[in-house]
Design a protein around this motif. Structure first.
Motif, short mmCIF file in Angstrom:
data_model
loop_
_atom_site.label_atom_id
_atom_site.label_comp_id
_atom_site.label_asym_id
_atom_site.label_seq_id
_atom_site.Cartn_x
_atom_site.Cartn_y
_atom_site.Cartn_z
N LEU A 175 0.86 -1.18 0.00
CA LEU A 175 0.00 0.00 0.00
C LEU A 175 0.90 1.23 0.00
N LEU A 176 0.90 1.98 -1.06
CA LEU A 176 1.81 3.11 -1.15
C LEU A 176 1.02 4.38 -1.41
N ASP A 177 1.15 5.35 -0.48
CA ASP A 177 0.40 6.60 -0.61
C ASP A 177 1.30 7.67 -1.23
N GLU A 178 1.00 8.04 -2.45
CA GLU A 178 1.75 9.06 -3.19
C GLU A 178 3.26 8.81 -3.13
N PRO A 179 3.71 7.62 -3.54
CA PRO A 179 5.14 7.30 -3.40
C PRO A 179 6.03 8.09 -4.37
N LEU A 180 5.44 8.71 -5.38
CA LEU A 180 6.26 9.42 -6.36
C LEU A 180 6.57 10.85 -5.93
N ASN A 181 5.86 11.33 -4.90
CA ASN A 181 6.13 12.69 -4.40
C ASN A 181 7.59 12.87 -4.04
N GLY A 182 8.17 13.94 -4.52
CA GLY A 182 9.54 14.27 -4.12
C GLY A 182 10.61 13.53 -4.89
N LEU A 183 10.22 12.59 -5.77
CA LEU A 183 11.24 11.89 -6.55
C LEU A 183 11.59 12.71 -7.79
N ASP A 184 12.85 12.65 -8.19
CA ASP A 184 13.25 13.32 -9.44
C ASP A 184 12.83 12.43 -10.62
N PRO A 185 12.89 12.95 -11.85
CA PRO A 185 12.42 12.18 -13.01
C PRO A 185 13.05 10.79 -13.09
N GLU A 186 14.34 10.71 -12.80
CA GLU A 186 15.00 9.41 -12.82
C GLU A 186 14.40 8.52 -11.73
N GLY A 187 14.14 9.11 -10.57
CA GLY A 187 13.56 8.36 -9.45
C GLY A 187 12.16 7.85 -9.78
N ILE A 188 11.40 8.68 -10.49
CA ILE A 188 10.03 8.27 -10.87
C ILE A 188 10.08 7.07 -11.81
N ARG A 189 10.97 7.14 -12.78
CA ARG A 189 11.14 6.00 -13.71
C ARG A 189 11.53 4.74 -12.96
N TRP A 190 12.47 4.92 -12.04
CA TRP A 190 12.96 3.78 -11.26
C TRP A 190 11.83 3.17 -10.43
N MET A 191 11.06 4.03 -9.75
CA MET A 191 9.96 3.56 -8.90
C MET A 191 8.92 2.81 -9.74
N ARG A 192 8.62 3.37 -10.91
CA ARG A 192 7.65 2.74 -11.80
C ARG A 192 8.10 1.33 -12.19
N GLY A 193 9.37 1.23 -12.55
CA GLY A 193 9.91 -0.08 -12.93
C GLY A 193 9.85 -1.07 -11.78
N LEU A 194 10.19 -0.59 -10.58
CA LEU A 194 10.18 -1.46 -9.41
C LEU A 194 8.76 -1.94 -9.10
N LEU A 195 7.79 -1.03 -9.15
CA LEU A 195 6.40 -1.40 -8.87
C LEU A 195 5.92 -2.44 -9.88
N LYS A 196 6.29 -2.22 -11.14
CA LYS A 196 5.87 -3.17 -12.18
C LYS A 196 6.45 -4.55 -11.91
N SER A 197 7.72 -4.61 -11.51
CA SER A 197 8.30 -5.93 -11.28
C SER A 197 7.69 -6.57 -10.03
N LEU A 198 7.32 -5.76 -9.03
CA LEU A 198 6.67 -6.32 -7.84
C LEU A 198 5.31 -6.91 -8.18
#
Ligand SMILES: Nc1ncnc2c1ncn2[C@@H]1O[C@H](COP(=O)(O)OP(=O)(O)O)[C@@H](O)[C@H]1O
Ligand SMILES: [Mg+2]
Lengths: 247, 234
Positions: free
Chosen positions: B150-173
């Protein structure tokens, strides 16, 4: 046990914990050493070994009185700082039972309070024995155990009271102010009011001072232990009930 | 599996959640979408047992969160990433959390590496940026290798590279079969991240659909979202 171990990690990984403990132990030891030297230098030569030993023990626990405030504040901050930072939610996500969280914090803090009292009492006792060696003090007279037990319960009680206030008020400033009011201000004011000495008997301060032989007895020692024990446990139970409230 | 059944949460003056029902299925990313104040955080807090509903209920794996033993091994949550005590080192924060649920400390180093904090693991959290705190929060959520996230607004505060990384991680999870519920108030973020959408407005359910079926003919995803939100307000 998981919750207790987690609370111990939390407490030991904050520098403020070690500052509070260090300040408490060092000032207490300084006061104990000073007090013991002063008291012992005034003894006349006829002092018996048993009296000497008792005098040392009483002097040692004056230091423990002083260490109460930093320990009480540590008790408060252990929970109020989690409410302030919002980390309490992470704590409750990991351990959903609020009662278990509070009791885990209480176990860790109680253990620390006992350790602190020993860290003050043991070196203080050895120092006193050395300074007073001319009087041939006996190791530990029976009456000394009341002082040791009462002094230890006193600092455990204050620490747990601090925790309980922190959990009830959820704000460090309010909780620490309440602690100071109850432990220092009310007994002081109470003494000046008619009937104040009766009220003082059921506050935590006086029974503790009676057990460590700092004030004249006004009640049986068993009653003093009971009052102190109640102050250690009852506010914590109220805090448990108050914490059933969610959000 | 997360189930929300007839959930209502009234505050003194306002209704934050209004008879909300949905289920979150495993194996995909479910975007929990709605404008600011729609009730996303309140819903997640209730699922995690941090707040009580006025009526209705929420369950994880069929039971209320509060009844879970070692909940971090079943559910990982990231609510407010900045709600950490600044005096602790990142690894120490994960240490107490792991210990609270009897989770092996050996995962910590690996997780810090996974979220890109291996160099910052020994630094105090007080000096972290919001993006670094989000990464630490994600490491905390993954600590118990949970089936549900359960992740509440996990992309807040991430830089563009961080957003891409988070997206990839969520997809693999999600690809590993986990249940992943991610809230956001930004449609275009969810458009490229989520497989399924739960859209709420003013505490009410507006849409619960596969993302491919959400878009109205001749409209962009974002325009559809705005239409849906406006439609609910009037
Ligand atoms: N503790 C609270 N007391 C009163 N109102 C609250 C409280 N928490 C949230 N609300 C209200 O509930 C509504 C939903 O808030 P929230 O769940 O934070 O929305 P979101 O996360 O979708 O932005 C808002 O109108 C907010 O003001
Ligand atoms: Mg929110």
């Amino acid at each position: 046990m998981n919750a207790v171990a987690a609370e111990w990690i939390k407490l030991r990984t904050l520098r403020s914990t070690w500052w509070a403990l260090g300040a408490g132990v060092l000032t207490a030891l300084a006061l104990t050493a000073l007090g013991a030297s002063t008291v012992i230098s005034r003894w006349d030569l006829g002092q018996t070994g048993e009296h000497a030993s008792m005098g040392i023990i009483v002097a040692v626990y004056v230091g423990v009185v002083l260490a109460q405030l930093p320990l009480g504040m540590l008790g408060t901050l252990t929970i109020s700082s989690e409410y302030t930072s919002g980390m309490i939610h992470t704590t409750f996500v990991a351990t959903p039972s609020r009662t278990r969280v509070l009791l885990a914090k209480a176990s860790v803090l109680g253990g620390i309070a006992i350790a602190v009292s020993l860290l003050i009492a043991i070196p203080g006792y050895l120092y006193g024995q050395a300074v007073a060696s001319g009087f041939d003090p006996t190791p530990l007279p029976a009456a000394a155990w009341t002082v040791v037990g009462g002094g230890t319960l006193m600092i455990v009680m204050t620490t747990l009271l601090g925790l309980a206030f922190g959990a009830i008020f959820r704000n460090g400033v309010v909780a620490i102010s309440m602690l100071v009011v109850l432990l220092v201000l009310v007994p002081f004011v109470g003494r000046m009011l008619p009937g104040g000495e009766v009220v003082n008997r059921i506050l935590p301060g006086y029974p503790a001072l009676q057990l460590i032989e700092q004030v004249p007895d006004t009640m049986p020692d068993a009653a003093a232990f009971a009052v102190l024990g109640t102050w250690a446990v009852a506010p914590l139970l109220i805090a448990v009930l108050a914490n059933k409230r969610v959000t | 599996m997360i189930e929300v059944i007839g959930l209502t949460r009234r505050f003194r003056r306002s209704v934050a959640i209004d008879d909300l029902s949905f289920t979150v299925a495993p194996g995909k990313i479910t975007g929990f979408l709605g404008p600011n104040g729609a009730g996303k955080t309140t819903t997640m807090r209730i699922i995690l047992g941090l707040d009580r509903p006025t009526s209705g209920r929420a369950t994880v794996n069929g039971v209320p969160y509060r009844t879970l033993d070692k909940p971090l091994t079943q559910v990982g949550a990231l609510l407010d990433a900045s709600a950490v005590q600044g005096g602790r080192r990142a690894e120490q924060h994960l240490q107490w959390l792991a210990r609270a649920n009897g989770i092996s400390q050996t995962r910590i180093g690996w997780l810090l590496e996974l979220v890109g904090l291996n160099k910052a693991g020994r630094k105090r959290v007080g000096g972290f940026s919001l993006g670094m705190k989000q990464r630490l929060g994600l490491a905390a959520a993954l600590l118990g290798d949970p089936e549900i996230l359960l992740l509440d607004e996990p992309l807040n505060g991430l830089d563009p590279e961080g957003i891409r990384w988070m997206r990839g991680l969520l997809k693999s999870l999600a690809a590993e079969g986990r249940t992943v519920l991610v809230s956001s108030h930004l449609m275009h973020e969810m458009a490229v991240t989520a497989d399924h959408l739960i859209v709420i407005g003013q505490g009410r359910l507006l849409a619960d659909t596969e993302i491919t079926q959400f878009v109205r003919p001749g409209m962009s995803l974002e325009d559809t979202f705005m239409k849906v939100i406006e439609g609910s307000a009037s």
